[in-house]
Design an enzyme around this catalytic site. Sequence first.
Site, short mmCIF file in Angstrom:
data_model
loop_
_atom_site.label_atom_id
_atom_site.label_comp_id
_atom_site.label_asym_id
_atom_site.label_seq_id
_atom_site.Cartn_x
_atom_site.Cartn_y
_atom_site.Cartn_z
N GLY A 29 -10.13 2.05 3.92
CA GLY A 29 -9.52 1.58 2.67
C GLY A 29 -10.53 1.54 1.54
O GLY A 29 -11.67 1.97 1.69
N VAL B 67 -4.31 -2.71 14.12
CA VAL B 67 -4.85 -4.00 14.57
C VAL B 67 -3.80 -4.93 15.16
O VAL B 67 -4.15 -5.96 15.76
CB VAL B 67 -5.61 -4.77 13.45
CG1 VAL B 67 -6.93 -4.13 13.12
CG2 VAL B 67 -4.73 -4.99 12.23
N TYR C 293 2.10 -11.76 2.27
CA TYR C 293 0.65 -11.57 2.13
C TYR C 293 -0.06 -12.93 2.06
O TYR C 293 -0.97 -13.19 2.84
CB TYR C 293 0.38 -10.77 0.86
CG TYR C 293 -1.07 -10.41 0.62
CD1 TYR C 293 -1.71 -9.42 1.39
CD2 TYR C 293 -1.82 -11.03 -0.38
CE1 TYR C 293 -3.03 -9.08 1.16
CE2 TYR C 293 -3.14 -10.69 -0.62
CZ TYR C 293 -3.75 -9.71 0.14
OH TYR C 293 -5.06 -9.38 -0.09
N LYS D 17 -2.25 -14.39 5.12
CA LYS D 17 -3.70 -14.61 4.97
C LYS D 17 -4.05 -16.08 5.21
O LYS D 17 -5.13 -16.39 5.71
CB LYS D 17 -4.14 -14.18 3.57
CG LYS D 17 -4.14 -12.66 3.36
CD LYS D 17 -5.36 -12.04 4.04
CE LYS D 17 -5.49 -10.57 3.68
NZ LYS D 17 -6.67 -9.94 4.29
P1 NAD Z 1 -6.75 -1.21 1.02
O1 NAD Z 1 -5.28 -1.20 1.13
O2 NAD Z 1 -7.40 -0.12 0.26
O3 NAD Z 1 -7.43 -1.25 2.47
C1 NAD Z 1 -6.83 -1.82 3.59
C2 NAD Z 1 -7.09 -0.91 4.78
O4 NAD Z 1 -6.50 -1.48 5.94
C3 NAD Z 1 -6.47 0.48 4.61
O5 NAD Z 1 -7.39 1.48 4.97
C4 NAD Z 1 -5.26 0.45 5.55
O6 NAD Z 1 -4.91 1.72 6.02
C5 NAD Z 1 -5.78 -0.47 6.63
N1 NAD Z 1 -4.71 -1.12 7.39
C6 NAD Z 1 -3.60 -1.72 6.90
N2 NAD Z 1 -2.84 -2.19 7.90
C7 NAD Z 1 -3.50 -1.89 9.06
C8 NAD Z 1 -3.23 -2.10 10.43
N3 NAD Z 1 -2.11 -2.74 10.84
N4 NAD Z 1 -4.12 -1.64 11.35
C9 NAD Z 1 -5.24 -0.98 10.96
N5 NAD Z 1 -5.55 -0.74 9.67
C10 NAD Z 1 -4.69 -1.20 8.73
O7 NAD Z 1 -7.16 -2.64 0.42
P2 NAD Z 1 -8.56 -3.22 -0.05
O8 NAD Z 1 -8.46 -3.56 -1.47
O9 NAD Z 1 -9.67 -2.34 0.41
O10 NAD Z 1 -8.59 -4.58 0.77
C11 NAD Z 1 -9.35 -4.74 1.96
C12 NAD Z 1 -9.22 -6.17 2.45
O11 NAD Z 1 -9.70 -7.07 1.46
C13 NAD Z 1 -7.77 -6.59 2.75
O12 NAD Z 1 -7.76 -7.41 3.88
C14 NAD Z 1 -7.39 -7.39 1.53
O13 NAD Z 1 -6.42 -8.35 1.82
C15 NAD Z 1 -8.72 -8.03 1.15
N6 NAD Z 1 -8.74 -8.37 -0.29
C16 NAD Z 1 -8.84 -7.39 -1.25
C17 NAD Z 1 -8.82 -7.74 -2.59
C18 NAD Z 1 -8.93 -6.71 -3.69
O14 NAD Z 1 -8.85 -7.08 -4.86
N7 NAD Z 1 -9.14 -5.45 -3.42
C19 NAD Z 1 -8.71 -9.08 -2.96
C20 NAD Z 1 -8.59 -10.04 -1.95
C21 NAD Z 1 -8.63 -9.67 -0.62
#
Ligand code: NAD
Length: 312
Positions: free
Chosen positions: A11, A58, A144, A148
Amino acid sequence: MKKILVTGGAGFIGSHLCEALLNQGNEVICLDNYFTGSKQNIVHLLSNPYFELIRHDVTMPFFIEVDEIYNLACPASPVHYQYNPIKTVKTSVMGAINMLGLAKRIKSKILQASTSEVYGDPITHPQPEEYWGNVNPIGIRSCYDEGKRCAETLFFDYHRQNNVRTKVVRIFNTYGPHMHPHDGRVVSNFIMQALHDEDITIYGDGSQTRSFCYCDDLVRGLIAMMDTDDSVIGPINLGNPHEFTIKQLAEMTIELTGSKSKIVYLPAVADDPTQRQPIINKAKEILGWEPTIELREGLQKTIDYFKNLEMR
Ligand code: NAD
Ligand code: UDP
């Protein structure tokens, strides 16, 4: 050399984290089901013999011997996590149970990528870690937010009950290269609209605020948290404390892209938090961490990335 598992490694944030961990000389196993991530984000790492890619969901158990687990697997954009809300809850909750079970068995450290969404639409502003939040349990963002929040509960219960070496960080809005151009998040949306001279779509009146952290800063914070000793479990806020209205973000995007786009105002989306700004005193004191890249600089880097992507 440490062996490190990154769930959600293909991701946006995960791909930068995998790269940073490899650059530090670690062996990295990237696990992803490619729901919102893409091989494109990590294709440049595939020739590294210390990088391994595994397609796995996962919500299903997984076994491997590693020293550390970063649990990032979960769609983060509202459009993506609302696409299949039941699956979003499963990913957060069952994903946490599976990864915590693994960490318990192999006695590894495990870090949870939690979120500022646990504060919901916050009444306390800015948000310290002590704030319990103001979350709607039955709205369209709940899959979500509550997923979380439940994952955080599991992390603390596995720590109390089973002495698992857990760590929780609450990430505030993070942006940068490798964001999906059509994931619907505000930074990617505005840049894509500006690059095509299309209307910039503000939901509501644009007075709602967010505090935007550049991905490189965030990744430093994640690694700093993992590198603390076992007494540091969090939660710790990670984000850039400089707050902007969404209207200011729209104007800055138009200015930096030199776009002819006009701003249009669409109806507000349900349960949209009105304000969000982290207090990062804990991150500063405990991790020695604070962001160094301000919005204007980070936005320019992100615009350059999307321009290149468009040309390709
Ligand atoms: P993203 O959607 O780009 O990345 C998430 C990744 O998880 C993707 O590669 C997706 O394919 C993978 N994924 C989703 N469901 C899955 C599953 N069931 N099994 C295996 N892989 C799975 O999002 P991101 O922005 O890179 O966020 C990464 C993490 O950080 C997430 O947990 C998100 O909640 C957390 N987060 C991000 C932000 C932000 O602003 N980007 C803010 C708060 C929290
Ligand atoms: N937003 C907007 N126009 C868009 C996309 C988002 O005005 O095209 C707003 C959204 O309503 C929210 C803020 O920008 O107030 C941040 O949205 P995003 O989906 O990026 O993340 P959130 O912090 O809400 O999870």
